[in-house]
Design a protein around this motif. Structure first.
Motif, PDB file in Angstrom:
ATOM      1  N   GLN B   3      13.140  10.943  -1.378  1.00  0.00           N
ATOM      2  CA  GLN B   3      12.481  10.026  -2.324  1.00  0.00           C
ATOM      3  C   GLN B   3      12.312  10.745  -3.664  1.00  0.00           C
ATOM      4  OE1 GLN B   3      10.980   6.826  -1.414  1.00  0.00           O
ATOM      5  NE2 GLN B   3      12.143   7.037   0.499  1.00  0.00           N
ATOM      6  N   THR B   5      11.163  10.390  -7.852  1.00  0.00           N
ATOM      7  CA  THR B   5      10.596   9.635  -8.963  1.00  0.00           C
ATOM      8  C   THR B   5      11.121  10.255 -10.262  1.00  0.00           C
ATOM      9  OG1 THR B   5       8.585   8.928  -7.855  1.00  0.00           O
ATOM     10  CG2 THR B   5       8.476   9.132 -10.252  1.00  0.00           C
ATOM     11  N   ALA B  40       1.255   8.127 -12.099  1.00  0.00           N
ATOM     12  CA  ALA B  40      -0.036   8.012 -11.425  1.00  0.00           C
ATOM     13  C   ALA B  40      -0.325   6.550 -11.089  1.00  0.00           C
ATOM     14  CB  ALA B  40      -1.138   8.604 -12.294  1.00  0.00           C
ATOM     15  N   GLY B  43       1.548   5.163  -7.976  1.00  0.00           N
ATOM     16  CA  GLY B  43       0.949   5.548  -6.701  1.00  0.00           C
ATOM     17  C   GLY B  43       1.964   5.912  -5.623  1.00  0.00           C
ATOM     18  N   THR B  44       3.202   6.233  -5.995  1.00  0.00           N
ATOM     19  CA  THR B  44       4.190   6.625  -4.985  1.00  0.00           C
ATOM     20  C   THR B  44       4.015   8.095  -4.633  1.00  0.00           C
ATOM     21  OG1 THR B  44       5.721   7.093  -6.768  1.00  0.00           O
ATOM     22  CG2 THR B  44       5.944   4.966  -5.691  1.00  0.00           C
ATOM     23  N   SER B  45       4.514   8.484  -3.483  1.00  0.00           N
ATOM     24  CA  SER B  45       4.479   9.912  -3.153  1.00  0.00           C
ATOM     25  C   SER B  45       5.885  10.394  -2.823  1.00  0.00           C
ATOM     26  CB  SER B  45       3.512  10.170  -1.994  1.00  0.00           C
ATOM     27  OG  SER B  45       3.851   9.323  -0.920  1.00  0.00           O
ATOM     28  N   PRO B  46       6.638  10.765  -3.859  1.00  0.00           N
ATOM     29  CA  PRO B  46       8.031  11.165  -3.672  1.00  0.00           C
ATOM     30  C   PRO B  46       8.140  12.590  -3.145  1.00  0.00           C
ATOM     31  CG  PRO B  46       7.416  11.388  -5.954  1.00  0.00           C
ATOM     32  CD  PRO B  46       6.211  10.859  -5.243  1.00  0.00           C
ATOM     33  N   ASP B  47       9.363  12.969  -2.743  1.00  0.00           N
ATOM     34  CA  ASP B  47       9.626  14.358  -2.356  1.00  0.00           C
ATOM     35  C   ASP B  47       9.851  15.202  -3.609  1.00  0.00           C
ATOM     36  OD1 ASP B  47       9.751  13.834   0.515  1.00  0.00           O
ATOM     37  OD2 ASP B  47      11.565  12.699   0.016  1.00  0.00           O
ATOM     38  N   ALA B  71       1.476  17.045  -6.701  1.00  0.00           N
ATOM     39  CA  ALA B  71       1.862  15.809  -6.021  1.00  0.00           C
ATOM     40  C   ALA B  71       3.210  15.931  -5.312  1.00  0.00           C
ATOM     41  CB  ALA B  71       1.905  14.651  -7.021  1.00  0.00           C
ATOM     42  N   ALA B  72       4.125  16.673  -5.908  1.00  0.00           N
ATOM     43  CA  ALA B  72       5.471  16.784  -5.334  1.00  0.00           C
ATOM     44  C   ALA B  72       6.179  17.965  -5.978  1.00  0.00           C
ATOM     45  CB  ALA B  72       6.262  15.500  -5.587  1.00  0.00           C
TER      46      ALA B  72
END
Lengths: 411, 213
Positions: B3, B5, B40, B43-47, B71-72
């Motif tokens: 994933q 972003t 922010a 609200g996704t949480s990518p790799d 976050a990533a």
């Protein structure tokens, strides 16, 4: 005097007139004259206060003192107002003082017991330093001081009837102006020197600011406009029209050459030449990554003789041409480093490669490049295998060049 | 699937990156926004976060790198290949740095490396790091002991800077690819260790210059 320092017109921030050291020196000197004059007047005041009972003709003495006061106020006001002292003011002042010395001698002879002509001698000794300050040349300073000294001596001997053995040492006091003139000249000279170096510093700052601005613009064009243009070209789906796409590609290549290429001020150094070469080949469709941080950081980019630069650029060009013709890939990595006593430039592709023993390709490439490099004492190392890409490494001993460049930088 | 972003202020660049990554097959672009604030809000949480270093200003967004890495993993992508930017980004914790001139293949492999927890060391990045970490004595004198490269690490960096892949580098050095990966990881560690004292200094400098403005 002229307040503008040479080159100050070029400056980004020129100081206000009063901030020039030469102007400040002039103001200090004018103030010194005012100070001496004030001390002289205090002296006259003291004498008048102590001696007024003994006057033979008090009205004439007061008139003389009044004239001295008026002339002094005039001179002080002029010096204060203009922030400088003019030679003709001082010349007129000396003429006036000589008359006053004579008058003073006449008024007090032979009643007063002094061997000098009443309050005028101390007054002129205190205030005569305006001569050393106003006149710039020592002969003029000595001549004008002599007028004053002669006026005093004549008045003292002829009118006041003082003994010459006493008058002559007194007259010598006026010549301390020689020292004053020297000190004033030093002050003015250091003021001018300080202004000149300030102007140079300002000019350098202006150059630096211009260079930074130019670099900033190049960076902005590179980071923003060029990226958009190249993105439009590289992702074919965005601009469908082929003609428009190739036009954009040409514009992008032009802009890239403008912002990274050739610093106009230093054509021909090794790094610029290799960058130019990379830019040309990139415009022709070969994607080149040119790693040169070490060469750039070494500060040696301009230390290579033209024949070495020419040979390296030609050899690298040959290697790149070879990639376009035979590798089947459209990208290459160039790297240039200077380590120890040798310059190394490598060209690598991850394309088809070839068998180095195969006559037409392997030998041809090696001969073409080796010939050019051997003339400047360099050597070529080529590695390739079918399917494994091609690695070309050029090495040139540059010990002498590097050492002399180091020495140059250290001295 | 990896994933990703994308944070880039240029719509055209975002679209280009999306299409490059989309073609890889194992990468999904979860979000594509123009600023860290936009990320922010998503609200996704990518790799992996692919972050443009210059977000519409003259200053590299090093602070954003520092915040986003919580976050990533952050892979910085920039038009700039300036050594100061590259080093700055790595020191504040980026897991890699690629320039926008990079080809699709290199970008995809960098994203895969970063997603797997590795350090995406392009040849350009290796070139800059080698130059920075092996400067000649005057500059090196200020370095803390133990932060300079070992001969093998420098050799690996040198080969990668010439354009060799990790596998080719390993063959040339007569070691396994895993060993080369370890060398590369150590180089990053050395940079980021050296970083702490320097970060403090930079922060203080920035504070001081901020007050002057």
């Amino acid at each position: 005097m002229s307040a503008r320092a040479p080159g100050a017109e070029l400056a980004v921030t020129t100081p206000a007139p009063a901030e020039y050291s030469a102007v400040r020196a002039e103001i200090v000197l004018a103030r010194a004259i005012v100070f001496f004059r004030a001390c002289g007047l205090v002296e006259v005041g003291c004498v008048l206060a102590l001696d007024w009972r003994h006057y033979r003709s008090p009205a004439l003495v007061l008139l003389l003192a009044g004239a001295v006061l008026a002339e002094s106020v005039l001179l002080v006001a002029a010096a204060w107002w203009r922030g400088e002292i003019r030679r003709w003011w001082v010349g007129a002042d000396v003429a006036f003082l000589v008359c006053c010395l004579a008058g003073s001698a006449r008024l007090t002879a032979p009643a007063d017991g002094h061997t000098w002509v009443y309050f005028m001698y101390p007054f002129t000794v205190i205030t005569c330093y305006s001569i050393g300050i106003a006149y710039r040349r020592q002969p003029a300073v000595i001549a004008v001081s002599s007028v004053l000294a002669g006026g005093y001596a004549l008045s003292a001997i002829m009118i006041h009837h003082d003994p010459p053995w006493n008058v002559l040492p007194n007259a010598a006091a006026y010549y301390s102006n020689i020292v004053i003139a020297w000190a004033a000249a030093e002050l003015r000279r250091s003021g001018r020197a300080s202004d000149a170096s300030h102007a140079v510093a300002i000019a350098h700052a202006a150059d630096l600011a211009r260079e930074r601005e130019r670099a900033r613009h190049a960076r902005m064009l590179h980071d923003r406009v060029l990226q958009t243009l190249e993105a439009l070209v590289h992702h074919g789906s965005i601009v469908a029209d082929r003609e428009l796409s190739s036009h954009i590609a040409a514009e992008a290549a032009w802009l890239r050459a403008l912002v990274q290429g050739t610093p106009v001020s230093e054509p021909g150094d090794l790094l610029s030449r290799l960058q130019e070469l990379a830019a040309q080949r990139t415009a022709a469709g070969l994607r080149i990554e040119f790693n040169n941080t070490q060469l750039r950081a070494s500060g040696l980019r301009r230390s290579f003789p033209p024949e070495v630069t020419d040979a390296v650029v030609a050899a690298v060009g040959e290697a790149l041409t070879n990639i376009v013709k035979h590798s089947g890939t459209r990208s290459a990595i160039m790297r240039a480093t200077v380590t120890g006593d040798q310059l190394t430039v490598s060209v690598l592709d991850h394309g088809a490669g070839f068998d180095p023993c195969e006559i037409p390709r392997g030998i041809g490439l090696a001969e073409c490049i080796t010939g050019r490099l051997q003339e400047v004492g360099g050597s070529v190392h080529i590695e390739s295998a079918p399917g494994a890409g091609t690695y070309v490494e050029l090495t040139i001993p540059v010990g002498g060049v590097v050492r002399s460049a180091h020495t140059e930088r250290m001295t | 699937m990896i994933q990703v972003t994308i944070i880039d202020d240029h719509p055209v660049a975002r679209r280009g990156l999306e299409s490059m990554l989309g073609d890889a097959g194992d990468i999904v672009v979860a979000a594509s926004v123009s600023s860290p604030a936009g990320f922010a809000a998503e609200g996704t949480s990518p790799d992996v976060i692919l972050l443009d270093l210059y977000l519409g200003t003259d200053e590299p967004c090093l602070d954003a790198v520092g915040q986003l890495r919580a976050a990533a993993r952050v892979l910085v992508i920039s038009a700039s290949g300036r050594p100061a930017d590259v080093l700055g980004a790595i020191r504040v914790g980026a897991s890699g740095y690629v320039t926008k001139e990079v080809g699709a293949g290199m970008l995809v492999s960098a994203v895969r490396t970063v997603a797997g927890g590795g350090f995406a060391l392009s040849s350009q990045l290796a070139d800059i790091l080698q130059s920075e970490l092996t400067r000649n004595p005057p500059e090196a004198a200020g370095h803390q002991p133990g932060t300079l490269l070992s001969p093998r690490e420098e050799q690996a960096l040198d080969l990668i800077a010439r354009g060799f892949t990790h596998a080719q580098t390993a063959r040339r050095m007569g070691v396994s690819k895993a060993t080369v990966d370890t060398y590369v990881e150590r180089v990053r560690a050395k940079l980021q260790v050296r970083n702490k004292a320097e970060l403090t200094r930079v922060a203080l400098l920035r504070l001081a210059s901020g007050e002057k403005r």
